[in-house]
Design an enzyme around this catalytic site. Structure first.
Site, PDB file in Angstrom:
ATOM      1  CE1 TYR A 163      -3.468  -3.021   5.236  1.00 14.16           C
ATOM      2  CE2 TYR A 163      -2.964   0.071   4.987  1.00 14.16           C
ATOM      3  CZ  TYR A 163      -3.697  -1.286   4.101  1.00 14.16           C
ATOM      4  OH  TYR A 163      -4.077  -1.718   2.413  1.00 14.16           O
ATOM      5  CB  SER A 167      -1.030   0.125   1.929  1.00 12.63           C
ATOM      6  OG  SER A 167      -1.518   1.065   1.062  1.00 12.63           O
TER       7      SER A 167
HETATM    8  P1  NAP Z   1     -11.749  -5.617   0.458  1.00 11.61           P
HETATM    9  O1  NAP Z   1     -12.566  -5.323  -0.687  1.00 11.61           O
HETATM   10  O2  NAP Z   1     -11.760  -5.563   1.730  1.00 11.61           O
HETATM   11  O3  NAP Z   1     -11.202  -7.779  -0.214  1.00 11.61           O
HETATM   12  C1  NAP Z   1     -10.740  -8.038   0.973  1.00 11.61           C
HETATM   13  C2  NAP Z   1     -10.520  -9.766   0.708  1.00 11.61           C
HETATM   14  O4  NAP Z   1      -9.516  -9.829   1.450  1.00 11.61           O
HETATM   15  C3  NAP Z   1     -11.918 -10.298   0.836  1.00 11.61           C
HETATM   16  O5  NAP Z   1     -11.655 -10.883  -0.554  1.00 11.61           O
HETATM   17  C4  NAP Z   1     -11.415 -10.637   1.933  1.00 11.61           C
HETATM   18  O6  NAP Z   1     -12.816 -12.493   1.949  1.00 11.61           O
HETATM   19  C5  NAP Z   1     -10.183 -11.331   1.700  1.00 11.61           C
HETATM   20  N1  NAP Z   1      -9.568 -11.177   3.090  1.00 11.61           N
HETATM   21  C6  NAP Z   1      -9.459 -10.938   4.047  1.00 11.61           C
HETATM   22  N2  NAP Z   1      -8.996 -11.509   5.234  1.00 11.61           N
HETATM   23  C7  NAP Z   1      -9.184 -13.280   4.925  1.00 11.61           C
HETATM   24  C8  NAP Z   1      -8.016 -13.982   5.477  1.00 11.61           C
HETATM   25  N3  NAP Z   1      -7.837 -13.541   7.143  1.00 11.61           N
HETATM   26  N4  NAP Z   1      -8.057 -15.273   4.635  1.00 11.61           N
HETATM   27  C9  NAP Z   1      -8.659 -15.568   3.821  1.00 11.61           C
HETATM   28  N5  NAP Z   1      -8.813 -14.091   2.895  1.00 11.61           N
HETATM   29  C10 NAP Z   1      -9.105 -12.556   3.707  1.00 11.61           C
HETATM   30  O7  NAP Z   1      -9.769  -5.482   0.210  1.00 11.61           O
HETATM   31  P2  NAP Z   1      -9.448  -4.288  -0.940  1.00 11.61           P
HETATM   32  O8  NAP Z   1      -9.828  -3.137  -0.757  1.00 11.61           O
HETATM   33  O9  NAP Z   1      -9.866  -5.110  -1.992  1.00 11.61           O
HETATM   34  O10 NAP Z   1      -7.797  -4.611  -1.030  1.00 11.61           O
HETATM   35  C11 NAP Z   1      -6.966  -6.167  -1.274  1.00 11.61           C
HETATM   36  C12 NAP Z   1      -5.530  -5.646  -1.565  1.00 11.61           C
HETATM   37  O11 NAP Z   1      -5.079  -4.090  -1.470  1.00 11.61           O
HETATM   38  C13 NAP Z   1      -4.760  -5.754   0.589  1.00 11.61           C
HETATM   39  O12 NAP Z   1      -3.788  -6.545   0.898  1.00 11.61           O
HETATM   40  C14 NAP Z   1      -4.808  -4.540   1.121  1.00 11.61           C
HETATM   41  O13 NAP Z   1      -4.521  -4.427   2.125  1.00 11.61           O
HETATM   42  C15 NAP Z   1      -4.189  -3.259  -0.424  1.00 11.61           C
HETATM   43  N6  NAP Z   1      -5.192  -2.227  -0.349  1.00 11.61           N
HETATM   44  C16 NAP Z   1      -6.183  -1.322  -1.017  1.00 11.61           C
HETATM   45  C17 NAP Z   1      -6.406   0.125  -0.847  1.00 11.61           C
HETATM   46  C18 NAP Z   1      -7.376   0.140  -1.163  1.00 11.61           C
HETATM   47  O14 NAP Z   1      -7.991   1.861  -0.994  1.00 11.61           O
HETATM   48  N7  NAP Z   1      -8.712  -0.422  -1.025  1.00 11.61           N
HETATM   49  C19 NAP Z   1      -5.336   0.575  -1.267  1.00 11.61           C
HETATM   50  C20 NAP Z   1      -3.792   0.207  -0.775  1.00 11.61           C
HETATM   51  C21 NAP Z   1      -3.609  -1.473  -0.668  1.00 11.61           C
HETATM   52  P3  NAP Z   1     -13.742 -12.302   2.411  1.00 11.61           P
HETATM   53  O15 NAP Z   1     -14.962 -10.831   2.435  1.00 11.61           O
HETATM   54  O16 NAP Z   1     -14.463 -13.537   3.000  1.00 11.61           O
HETATM   55  O17 NAP Z   1     -13.437 -12.057   4.416  1.00 11.61           O
END
Ligand code: NAP
Length: 248
Positions: A157, A143
């Site tokens: 985080y 991130s």
């Molecule tokens: P999201 O929409 O909240 O989706 C999270 C996903 O991870 C869901 O499929 C969830 O499954 C799964 N998950 C969470 N805990 C888990 C575990 N212990 N075991 C297996 N699966 C798990 O997140 P996102 O925004 O797409 O983020 C994806 C990645 O990008 C993350 O690593 C995040 O830190 C990174 N990121 C995101 C942003 C942003 O602005 N969105 C920015 C920087 C980095 P369930 O729903 O079944 O729990």
């Protein structure tokens, strides 16, 4: 034969966008998720309706026993993976550093750091040319927070994502001669539910003026970078960090 990839947290947000795009590019996609069966099943159905191949696997990647079970299931049901997207991640409620409990820190690091380490370890056992594999590509999700530090919100985080950046640099060098490339993608503010889960659904609106492109990104814009890193087009790219942040 289609290449097989595993996307952790592939049921929502960036992971789901990556799964859809990967299926369009003829990968067989293993979608891992933690709790939300409906979300995972609906991404699988969508991909199948489009003529692609996808399978959902429920497992908590923060737990070693579940990671081992997940990889064994994929071995038996689908085959040997050649790509891993270490995407599953969590942000807990926004909090000042001084209020962070041990329980919170354990949770944050268990999923965001240990989960990615464990999945990478198991993927290497399947991909390494020294262990009978055909090589592969690992893409870790970090991130922009690793660079900015996330003060007043979630320094835990941000620090966990810093660990992912460092792991990527070391691991890429350690397994380069096993024909496995390892890279990291650092998204900025992307429109997914993660911000609501951390307590501020309108976070992107609040801070978008700080982004040179003046908007949040779409999950598909991150997925494009991930798919490129998985592909042979990125054959000379390893140990590198790619910001997808709208210029921030
Ligand atoms: P999201 O929409 O909240 O989706 C999270 C996903 O991870 C869901 O499929 C969830 O499954 C799964 N998950 C969470 N805990 C888990 C575990 N212990 N075991 C297996 N699966 C798990 O997140 P996102 O925004 O797409 O983020 C994806 C990645 O990008 C993350 O690593 C995040 O830190 C990174 N990121 C995101 C942003 C942003 O602005 N969105 C920015 C920087 C980095 P369930 O729903 O079944 O729990």
């Amino acid at each position: 034969m289609n290449k097989i990839i595993l996307i952790t947290g592939g049921s929502q947000g960036i992971g789901a966008a990556t799964a859809r795009l990967a299926a369009k590019r003829n990968y067989t996609v293993c979608i891992n998720y933690h709790k939300n069966d409906d979300a995972a099943n609906s991404v699988v159905k969508e991909i199948e309706n489009d003529g692609g191949h996808a399978f959902a696997f429920k497992a908590d990647i923060s737990k070693e026993a579940e990671v081992l079970r997940l990889f064994k299931q994929i071995d038996h049901q689908i085959g040997r993976i050649s790509g891993l997207v270490n995407n599953a991640g969590i942000i807990l409620q926004q909090e000042r550093f001084i209020n962070m409990t041990e329980e919170r820190l354990q949770k944050t690091f268990a999923t965001n750091v240990f989960g990615s380490f464990l999945c990478a370890r198991e993927a290497i056992k399947r991909m390494s040319t020294k262990l009978g594999g055909a090589g592969g590509s690992i893409v870790n999700l970090s991130s922009i927070a690793a660079r900015l530090g996330a003060p007043f919100e979630y320094i835990d985080y941000a620090a966990a994502k810093g660990a992912i950046d460092t792991m990527t640099i070391g691991l890429a060098k350690e397994i380069a001669d096993e024909n496995i490339r390892v890279n990291v993608v650092r998204p900025g503010l992307i429109h997914t539910d993660i911000h609501a889960k951390a307590g501020e659904p309108g976070r992107i609106e609040r801070v978008k003026s700080l982004i040179p492109l003046k908007r949040g990104g779409q999950p598909e814009e991150v997925a494009n970078m991930i798919l490129w890193l998985l592909s042979d087009e990125a054959s000379y790219v390893t140990g590198s960090i790619f910001d997808v942040t709208g210029g921030r």
